[in-house]
Scaffold this motif. Structure first.
Motif, PDB file in Angstrom:
ATOM      1  N   TRP A  38       0.834  -1.206   0.000  1.00 62.97           N
ATOM      2  CA  TRP A  38       0.000   0.000   0.000  1.00 62.97           C
ATOM      3  C   TRP A  38       0.868   1.255   0.000  1.00 62.97           C
ATOM      4  O   TRP A  38       0.551   2.227  -0.675  1.00 62.97           O
ATOM      5  N   THR A  39       1.978   1.244   0.742  1.00 60.57           N
ATOM      6  CA  THR A  39       2.832   2.438   0.812  1.00 60.57           C
ATOM      7  C   THR A  39       3.601   2.683  -0.480  1.00 60.57           C
ATOM      8  O   THR A  39       4.025   3.811  -0.740  1.00 60.57           O
ATOM      9  N   LEU A  40       3.787   1.646  -1.287  1.00 63.77           N
ATOM     10  CA  LEU A  40       4.505   1.823  -2.550  1.00 63.77           C
ATOM     11  C   LEU A  40       3.646   2.531  -3.602  1.00 63.77           C
ATOM     12  O   LEU A  40       4.183   3.206  -4.482  1.00 63.77           O
ATOM     13  N   PHE A  41       2.342   2.383  -3.523  1.00 60.09           N
ATOM     14  CA  PHE A  41       1.459   2.972  -4.529  1.00 60.09           C
ATOM     15  C   PHE A  41       1.532   4.508  -4.584  1.00 60.09           C
ATOM     16  O   PHE A  41       1.656   5.059  -5.675  1.00 60.09           O
ATOM     17  N   PRO A  42       1.459   5.236  -3.457  1.00 59.78           N
ATOM     18  CA  PRO A  42       1.556   6.696  -3.597  1.00 59.78           C
ATOM     19  C   PRO A  42       2.910   7.136  -4.144  1.00 59.78           C
ATOM     20  O   PRO A  42       2.989   8.127  -4.875  1.00 59.78           O
ATOM     21  N   LEU A  43       3.958   6.387  -3.809  1.00 59.56           N
ATOM     22  CA  LEU A  43       5.274   6.718  -4.360  1.00 59.56           C
ATOM     23  C   LEU A  43       5.277   6.540  -5.875  1.00 59.56           C
ATOM     24  O   LEU A  43       5.829   7.369  -6.610  1.00 59.56           O
ATOM     25  N   ALA A  44       4.644   5.467  -6.349  1.00 57.16           N
ATOM     26  CA  ALA A  44       4.543   5.245  -7.798  1.00 57.16           C
ATOM     27  C   ALA A  44       3.707   6.333  -8.456  1.00 57.16           C
ATOM     28  O   ALA A  44       4.044   6.823  -9.544  1.00 57.16           O
ATOM     29  N   LEU A  45       2.627   6.736  -7.815  1.00 58.01           N
ATOM     30  CA  LEU A  45       1.766   7.782  -8.385  1.00 58.01           C
ATOM     31  C   LEU A  45       2.508   9.112  -8.492  1.00 58.01           C
ATOM     32  O   LEU A  45       2.377   9.828  -9.487  1.00 58.01           O
ATOM     33  N   ILE A  46       3.284   9.432  -7.481  1.00 61.41           N
ATOM     34  CA  ILE A  46       4.053  10.682  -7.517  1.00 61.41           C
ATOM     35  C   ILE A  46       5.175  10.576  -8.550  1.00 61.41           C
ATOM     36  O   ILE A  46       5.460  11.543  -9.267  1.00 61.41           O
ATOM     37  N   ALA A  47       5.796   9.399  -8.669  1.00 62.47           N
ATOM     38  CA  ALA A  47       6.834   9.207  -9.695  1.00 62.47           C
ATOM     39  C   ALA A  47       6.244   9.369 -11.090  1.00 62.47           C
ATOM     40  O   ALA A  47       6.857  10.001 -11.964  1.00 62.47           O
ATOM     41  N   ILE A  48       5.056   8.843 -11.314  1.00 65.67           N
ATOM     42  CA  ILE A  48       4.382   9.001 -12.612  1.00 65.67           C
ATOM     43  C   ILE A  48       4.126  10.479 -12.879  1.00 65.67           C
ATOM     44  O   ILE A  48       4.305  10.964 -14.003  1.00 65.67           O
ATOM     45  N   LEU A  49       3.754  11.205 -11.857  1.00 62.89           N
ATOM     46  CA  LEU A  49       3.514  12.642 -12.000  1.00 62.89           C
ATOM     47  C   LEU A  49       4.818  13.381 -12.313  1.00 62.89           C
ATOM     48  O   LEU A  49       4.849  14.270 -13.165  1.00 62.89           O
ATOM     49  N   LEU A  50       5.901  13.003 -11.648  1.00 63.46           N
ATOM     50  CA  LEU A  50       7.183  13.683 -11.855  1.00 63.46           C
ATOM     51  C   LEU A  50       7.787  13.389 -13.223  1.00 63.46           C
ATOM     52  O   LEU A  50       8.464  14.241 -13.797  1.00 63.46           O
ATOM     53  N   VAL A  51       7.568  12.187 -13.739  1.00 66.91           N
ATOM     54  CA  VAL A  51       8.089  11.844 -15.055  1.00 66.91           C
ATOM     55  C   VAL A  51       7.391  12.690 -16.122  1.00 66.91           C
ATOM     56  O   VAL A  51       7.946  12.943 -17.184  1.00 66.91           O
ATOM     57  N   ASP A  52       6.208  13.146 -15.809  1.00 69.89           N
ATOM     58  CA  ASP A  52       5.452  14.063 -16.662  1.00 69.89           C
ATOM     59  C   ASP A  52       5.136  13.448 -18.025  1.00 69.89           C
ATOM     60  O   ASP A  52       5.620  13.894 -19.064  1.00 69.89           O
ATOM     61  N   LEU A  53       4.303  12.445 -17.994  1.00 69.54           N
ATOM     62  CA  LEU A  53       3.846  11.793 -19.216  1.00 69.54           C
ATOM     63  C   LEU A  53       2.572  12.436 -19.761  1.00 69.54           C
ATOM     64  O   LEU A  53       1.939  11.877 -20.639  1.00 69.54           O
ATOM     65  N   ARG A  54       2.215  13.597 -19.236  1.00 68.30           N
ATOM     66  CA  ARG A  54       0.929  14.191 -19.606  1.00 68.30           C
ATOM     67  C   ARG A  54       0.784  14.461 -21.100  1.00 68.30           C
ATOM     68  O   ARG A  54      -0.297  14.353 -21.633  1.00 68.30           O
ATOM     69  N   GLY A  55       1.840  14.784 -21.779  1.00 71.16           N
ATOM     70  CA  GLY A  55       1.734  15.065 -23.201  1.00 71.16           C
ATOM     71  C   GLY A  55       1.735  13.825 -24.085  1.00 71.16           C
ATOM     72  O   GLY A  55       1.453  13.909 -25.270  1.00 71.16           O
ATOM     73  N   THR A  56       2.040  12.669 -23.519  1.00 76.73           N
ATOM     74  CA  THR A  56       2.200  11.464 -24.325  1.00 76.73           C
ATOM     75  C   THR A  56       0.926  10.653 -24.488  1.00 76.73           C
ATOM     76  O   THR A  56       0.860   9.770 -25.319  1.00 76.73           O
ATOM     77  N   GLY A  57      -0.072  10.898 -23.700  1.00 74.82           N
ATOM     78  CA  GLY A  57      -1.280  10.085 -23.739  1.00 74.82           C
ATOM     79  C   GLY A  57      -1.215   8.879 -22.817  1.00 74.82           C
ATOM     80  O   GLY A  57      -2.185   8.152 -22.655  1.00 74.82           O
ATOM     81  N   TRP A  58      -0.072   8.642 -22.198  1.00 82.36           N
ATOM     82  CA  TRP A  58       0.096   7.522 -21.277  1.00 82.36           C
ATOM     83  C   TRP A  58      -0.200   7.888 -19.835  1.00 82.36           C
ATOM     84  O   TRP A  58      -0.401   7.016 -19.004  1.00 82.36           O
ATOM     85  N   PHE A  59      -0.188   9.165 -19.527  1.00 83.40           N
ATOM     86  CA  PHE A  59      -0.321   9.587 -18.131  1.00 83.40           C
ATOM     87  C   PHE A  59      -1.620   9.109 -17.504  1.00 83.40           C
ATOM     88  O   PHE A  59      -1.614   8.429 -16.480  1.00 83.40           O
ATOM     89  N   LEU A  60      -2.735   9.453 -18.099  1.00 81.80           N
ATOM     90  CA  LEU A  60      -4.027   9.153 -17.476  1.00 81.80           C
ATOM     91  C   LEU A  60      -4.283   7.655 -17.330  1.00 81.80           C
ATOM     92  O   LEU A  60      -4.628   7.207 -16.224  1.00 81.80           O
ATOM     93  N   PRO A  61      -4.111   6.817 -18.378  1.00 81.17           N
ATOM     94  CA  PRO A  61      -4.353   5.386 -18.171  1.00 81.17           C
ATOM     95  C   PRO A  61      -3.408   4.749 -17.152  1.00 81.17           C
ATOM     96  O   PRO A  61      -3.829   3.940 -16.330  1.00 81.17           O
ATOM     97  N   LEU A  62      -2.132   5.146 -17.200  1.00 79.23           N
ATOM     98  CA  LEU A  62      -1.161   4.593 -16.259  1.00 79.23           C
ATOM     99  C   LEU A  62      -1.486   5.034 -14.840  1.00 79.23           C
ATOM    100  O   LEU A  62      -1.522   4.220 -13.907  1.00 79.23           O
ATOM    101  N   TRP A  63      -1.745   6.315 -14.672  1.00 75.42           N
ATOM    102  CA  TRP A  63      -2.025   6.851 -13.350  1.00 75.42           C
ATOM    103  C   TRP A  63      -3.312   6.244 -12.788  1.00 75.42           C
ATOM    104  O   TRP A  63      -3.345   5.837 -11.621  1.00 75.42           O
ATOM    105  N   LEU A  64      -4.352   6.171 -13.584  1.00 77.81           N
ATOM    106  CA  LEU A  64      -5.616   5.596 -13.116  1.00 77.81           C
ATOM    107  C   LEU A  64      -5.469   4.113 -12.784  1.00 77.81           C
ATOM    108  O   LEU A  64      -6.060   3.627 -11.819  1.00 77.81           O
TER     109      LEU A  64
END
Length: 169
Positions: A38-64
């Protein structure tokens, strides 16, 4: 029967139902592994945010996907702790009430500590045009941390269930 009495009876039935599910998983070892997961999930979510995939189309499906996985682990922990942290006092015995109250107290402090970096980020970046979207994502992470921290803390501290409790079922 009043609405409160009916709800208390509902919670008793729910707690009894949860306490019969996954009897082999009701050990401290299993609950602690899930708490670490459970504690690893928020770290992964923040890492996904920091990698900044928002322009690639991968951010939302991966994050969700990661977010839904996190909610699933929380749901399993709720079952393994018989949802004690969300149960009204009338449906609990004295020991359960003490465990629940301690977990909620510690969860409150975890929640405060979770909100501090989010607040700092929002204040330091208030003039940035991307602060709204990033802030919303961070608040979504903080929301689940705050809501589920008591359950995770209880899962970490609960002793193993007594196997004799399951022999008649």
């Amino acid at each position: 029967m009043s609405l409160r009495e009916r709800y208390t009876e509902f919670e008793r039935r729910r707690t009894a139902k949860f306490s019969r599910q996954f009897p082999d998983w009701r050990t401290r070892r299993h609950r602690r592994r899930l708490a670490v997961l459970w504690t690893l999930f928020p770290l992964a979510l923040i890492a996904i945010l920091l990698v900044d995939l928002r322009g690639t189309g991968w951010f939302l499906p991966l994050w969700l996907g990661v977010y839904l996985g996190w909610l699933s682990v929380w749901g399993l922990l709720r079952v393994l702790t018989a949802a004690l942290t969300e149960t009204m006092s009338a449906a609990l015995d004295e020991r359960q009430r003490q465990l629940r109250d301690r977990a909620i107290f510690l969860g409150y402090h975890v929640g405060l500590l979770t909100l501090l970096p989010v607040l700092a980020y929002l204040l330091l970046n208030m003039r940035s045009p991307a602060v709204g979207a990033t802030g919303a994502v961070l608040l979504a992470v903080a929301f689940v941390v705050i809501a589920s921290a008591p359950t995770v803390l209880l899962a970490w501290t609960l002793p193993d269930d007594d196997p004799e409790d399951f022999q008649g079922q």
